[in-house]
Design a protein around this motif. Structure first.
Motif, PDB file in Angstrom:
ATOM      1  N   GLY A  93     -24.272 -86.254   9.843  1.00 35.45           N
ATOM      2  CA  GLY A  93     -24.551 -87.178   8.747  1.00 35.45           C
ATOM      3  C   GLY A  93     -25.998 -87.130   8.304  1.00 35.45           C
ATOM      4  O   GLY A  93     -26.315 -87.427   7.166  1.00 35.45           O
ATOM      5  N   ILE A 134     -14.627 -85.848   9.151  1.00 39.18           N
ATOM      6  CA  ILE A 134     -14.372 -86.469  10.452  1.00 39.18           C
ATOM      7  C   ILE A 134     -13.444 -87.663  10.278  1.00 39.18           C
ATOM      8  O   ILE A 134     -12.453 -87.823  10.994  1.00 39.18           O
ATOM      9  N   PHE A 135     -13.754 -88.495   9.265  1.00 36.32           N
ATOM     10  CA  PHE A 135     -12.919 -89.679   9.075  1.00 36.32           C
ATOM     11  C   PHE A 135     -11.505 -89.296   8.652  1.00 36.32           C
ATOM     12  O   PHE A 135     -10.530 -89.930   9.055  1.00 36.32           O
ATOM     13  N   ILE A 178     -16.998 -95.465  15.470  1.00 34.63           N
ATOM     14  CA  ILE A 178     -16.768 -94.343  14.550  1.00 34.63           C
ATOM     15  C   ILE A 178     -17.188 -94.747  13.137  1.00 34.63           C
ATOM     16  O   ILE A 178     -17.914 -94.027  12.449  1.00 34.63           O
ATOM     17  N   ILE A 183     -20.235 -93.127  10.944  1.00 33.62           N
ATOM     18  CA  ILE A 183     -19.949 -92.423   9.694  1.00 33.62           C
ATOM     19  C   ILE A 183     -20.806 -92.968   8.555  1.00 33.62           C
ATOM     20  O   ILE A 183     -21.267 -92.227   7.691  1.00 33.62           O
ATOM     21  N   ILE A 195     -14.366-101.574   5.711  1.00 37.65           N
ATOM     22  CA  ILE A 195     -13.244-101.121   4.884  1.00 37.65           C
ATOM     23  C   ILE A 195     -12.588 -99.898   5.498  1.00 37.65           C
ATOM     24  O   ILE A 195     -11.365 -99.757   5.495  1.00 37.65           O
ATOM     25  N   LEU A 196     -13.409 -99.006   6.052  1.00 35.84           N
ATOM     26  CA  LEU A 196     -12.853 -97.805   6.676  1.00 35.84           C
ATOM     27  C   LEU A 196     -12.116 -98.140   7.963  1.00 35.84           C
ATOM     28  O   LEU A 196     -11.073 -97.559   8.264  1.00 35.84           O
ATOM     29  N   PRO A 223      -8.116-100.488   8.359  1.00 33.93           N
ATOM     30  CA  PRO A 223      -6.772 -99.899   8.436  1.00 33.93           C
ATOM     31  C   PRO A 223      -6.485 -99.268   9.794  1.00 33.93           C
ATOM     32  O   PRO A 223      -5.360 -99.332  10.272  1.00 33.93           O
ATOM     33  N   LEU A 224      -7.521 -98.682  10.416  1.00 31.87           N
ATOM     34  CA  LEU A 224      -7.295 -98.044  11.720  1.00 31.87           C
ATOM     35  C   LEU A 224      -7.012 -99.085  12.794  1.00 31.87           C
ATOM     36  O   LEU A 224      -6.396 -98.779  13.812  1.00 31.87           O
ATOM     37  N   PHE A 266     -22.424 -91.611  -0.493  1.00 32.92           N
ATOM     38  CA  PHE A 266     -23.439 -90.600  -0.191  1.00 32.92           C
ATOM     39  C   PHE A 266     -24.011 -90.029  -1.478  1.00 32.92           C
ATOM     40  O   PHE A 266     -23.292 -89.855  -2.463  1.00 32.92           O
ATOM     41  N   ALA A 301     -16.232 -88.227  18.243  1.00 31.79           N
ATOM     42  CA  ALA A 301     -16.161 -88.299  16.781  1.00 31.79           C
ATOM     43  C   ALA A 301     -17.426 -88.932  16.220  1.00 31.79           C
ATOM     44  O   ALA A 301     -18.016 -88.435  15.252  1.00 31.79           O
ATOM     45  N   ARG A 318     -23.578 -83.295   2.812  1.00 39.73           N
ATOM     46  CA  ARG A 318     -23.591 -84.123   4.008  1.00 39.73           C
ATOM     47  C   ARG A 318     -22.366 -85.028   4.031  1.00 39.73           C
ATOM     48  O   ARG A 318     -21.736 -85.215   5.064  1.00 39.73           O
ATOM     49  N   ALA A 353     -25.708 -93.204   7.764  1.00 39.25           N
ATOM     50  CA  ALA A 353     -26.663 -92.476   6.929  1.00 39.25           C
ATOM     51  C   ALA A 353     -26.612 -92.896   5.460  1.00 39.25           C
ATOM     52  O   ALA A 353     -27.407 -92.433   4.661  1.00 39.25           O
ATOM     53  N   VAL A 396     -19.085 -85.663   6.957  1.00 35.60           N
ATOM     54  CA  VAL A 396     -18.786 -86.979   7.517  1.00 35.60           C
ATOM     55  C   VAL A 396     -17.387 -87.439   7.102  1.00 35.60           C
ATOM     56  O   VAL A 396     -16.613 -87.951   7.916  1.00 35.60           O
ATOM     57  N   VAL A 440      -1.218 -99.164   4.557  1.00 36.80           N
ATOM     58  CA  VAL A 440      -2.390 -98.754   5.341  1.00 36.80           C
ATOM     59  C   VAL A 440      -2.910 -97.404   4.843  1.00 36.80           C
ATOM     60  O   VAL A 440      -4.118 -97.182   4.720  1.00 36.80           O
ATOM     61  N   LEU A 500     -20.438 -86.607  16.500  1.00 39.20           N
ATOM     62  CA  LEU A 500     -20.333 -85.563  15.474  1.00 39.20           C
ATOM     63  C   LEU A 500     -20.795 -86.108  14.121  1.00 39.20           C
ATOM     64  O   LEU A 500     -21.547 -85.448  13.389  1.00 39.20           O
ATOM     65  N   ALA A 501     -20.355 -87.328  13.811  1.00 37.80           N
ATOM     66  CA  ALA A 501     -20.710 -87.922  12.519  1.00 37.80           C
ATOM     67  C   ALA A 501     -22.216 -88.154  12.434  1.00 37.80           C
ATOM     68  O   ALA A 501     -22.829 -87.938  11.381  1.00 37.80           O
ATOM     69  N   ILE A 542     -19.164-100.545   3.753  1.00 39.04           N
ATOM     70  CA  ILE A 542     -18.045 -99.611   3.768  1.00 39.04           C
ATOM     71  C   ILE A 542     -17.418 -99.493   5.160  1.00 39.04           C
ATOM     72  O   ILE A 542     -16.210 -99.331   5.276  1.00 39.04           O
TER      73      ILE A 542
END
Lengths: 221, 253
Positions: free
Chosen positions: A219, B168-169, A147, A151, A164-165, A168-169, B156, A211, B161, A154, B165, B141, A214-215, A161
């Motif tokens: 994107g 979604i996140f 995912i 994301i 970093i995204l 946490p998940l 971006f 997901a 765009r 693009a 995106v 978190v 879709l991104a 990044i």
């Protein structure tokens, strides 16, 4: 199904040959694990106690390191545009990539983990549980990672990044992954942690192809 | 500059048109700001001068009047962002994008405030600035997710765009909100369980509940005001970017 296996084969062939990314990630995994004793001191008892956490952190970091190769090269050379036009749904393509990512980024680490266990003075039963929890938990890391990679594919600075995204998940995965190894709460609690880890993995694998597809679809256009 | 609207639009789409939004939202800002200021004055008066000190915690209990509303907003703002993300994904509405983008830094700020005041409160009452307890960890978190979203927006160049995106996140990250909410019930570690929003009514004394509720409203209106201002700024930024692109192409703006 032929398109699916074709993508899967291509991904595996690409990461095994050429740049030798599988070896790089494997090396990174072992080095991260081996560098901890230099930082915390070579006390064997302490190392044995924290070894499950070290192995999980090393696996987590090296899987993050491999994320950027998941979609960006295909986006840059136009393969992704072809995939979008193909008969195969984009989500199935992502699914094949997640499987290939797990086979080439996670499985080698799990196979190499006994070596790290030896360096970290981990005992036999703990090693068995560590391998089991890595087997159950790393699919979730691969799915979440897909995912994040989709994301940020693009963007120009996406390579930095995505981790970093995603980090946490991945916190629950780490909590239950290490929880499934530790024998502090008794076998019941470790078993429950392993089941929760399996649930996380199954949920992540089921949802992430959609997901991520879709991104990718949104994107870039 | 003129704003073109076709006469057959519904009131809803007129309300949500970016150009119309800048016009109709202008008269709301000053009253909202005044209301926020008045609520803060009343709330702070109650909180500092007209409410009793706790029999156990003494005056440190007053940190609660900042801590609890900030923590509430850290979750509420994420909820607002999730709704906006649905607006972006389902209706592809530009104002949903703008609202989602405006909310992220505000949510990050409220979450950081909740963590900071919580740590200041934790030192005298629990004897520690930080503990790896369920509620604190999940809030940390949440802060990381907010900061990740802000970073993603900036990665971006094309904001249309980016919006899809990021949406979604945002939806993927929304799984953390219920985890925070129920963390005090699932892992009964250091943080106290829910005491205000409970099915069987609040367990906090009325003398403390009054200033707390005033501060709740003060903080919420503070957020709404900032959100509106940030959305107006974002709409104008995008208009400037469009005009610059047109000027660069040599068209008359």
């Amino acid at each position: 199904m032929t398109g699916f296996t074709a993508v899967l084969r291509r991904e595996i062939r690409l990461s095994l040959s050429g740049g030798g990314e599988v070896l790089t990630l494997l090396l990174f995994f072992v080095i991260v694990g081996a560098i901890v004793p230099f930082a915390v001191g070579p006390d064997k008892e302490l190392l044995a106690r924290i070894s499950p956490g070290i192995v999980w952190i090393a696996a987590f970091l090296s899987m993050l390191l491999g994320l950027d190769r998941l979609f960006r090269p295909d986006l840059e050379d136009g393969t992704l545009a072809l995939y979008r036009l193909a008969d195969l749904p984009l989500s199935a393509m992502v699914g094949a990539k997640v499987i290939a990512h797990w086979l080439t980024a996670a499985l080698p680490l799990i196979i190499a983990s006994p070596f790290l266990a030896m360096l970290l003075a981990m005992d036999g039963p703990t090693l068995t549980r560590t391998i089991l929890s890595l087997l159950v938990g790393t699919p979730a890391l691969a799915a979440f990672g897909a995912i994040g990679a989709a994301i940020t594919a693009a963007t120009r600075r996406g390579g930095l990044i995505a981790p970093i995204l995603i980090a946490p998940l991945c916190v629950p995965v780490l909590i239950f992954g290490v929880g499934a190894i530790s024998s502090q709460g008794g076998p019941d609690q470790a078993g429950a942690a392993l089941l929760l880890l399996a649930a996380l993995s199954l949920m992540a694998i089921a949802l992430s192809p959609f997901a991520a597809a879709l991104a990718i679809d949104w994107g870039e256009d | 500059m003129s704003i073109e609207t076709t006469p057959k639009q519904s009131w809803w789409s007129r309300l949500a048109h970016p150009g119309q939004f800048v016009i109709w939202s202008r008269p709301f800002i000053l009253p909202l700001a005044v209301l926020t200021g008045a609520l803060f004055l009343a709330g702070l008066y109650y909180a500092f001068l007209n409410s009793p000190a706790d029999y156990q915690m003494g005056d440190t209990v007053r940190i609660m009047y900042v801590h609890v509303p900030a923590a509430w907003l850290s979750q509420f703002v994420y909820g607002a962002m999730t709704v906006s993300a649905l607006g972006t994904l389902v209706w592809r509405h530009p104002m949903a994008d703008v609202s989602m983008k405006a909310a992220a830094p505000l949510g990050a700020a409220f979450t950081a405030m909740a963590l900071f005041t919580g740590s200041l409160w934790g030192r005298p009452t629990w004897g520690t600035f930080w503990e790896w307890d369920g509620r604190m960890t999940s809030t940390l978190v949440m802060l990381f997710i907010y900061l990740g979203i802000v970073a993603l927006w900036r990665a971006f160049d094309d904001q249309l765009r980016a919006a899809r995106v990021v949406a979604i996140f945002t939806l993927v990250g929304a799984v953390n909100v219920p985890i925070i909410k129920f963390s005090v019930d699932w892992w009964s570690t250091l943080h106290q369980p829910a005491s205000v929003f409970r099915a069987d009514g609040p367990t906090v004394a009325g003398s403390i509940l009054t200033p707390l509720f005033i501060m709740f409203f003060a903080f919420t209106f503070f957020y709404v005001t900032l959100q509106l201002i940030a959305m107006r700024t974002e709409v104008r930024k995008r208009r400037v970017a469009t005009l610059e692109r047109r000027a660069a192409r040599g068209e008359a703006a």
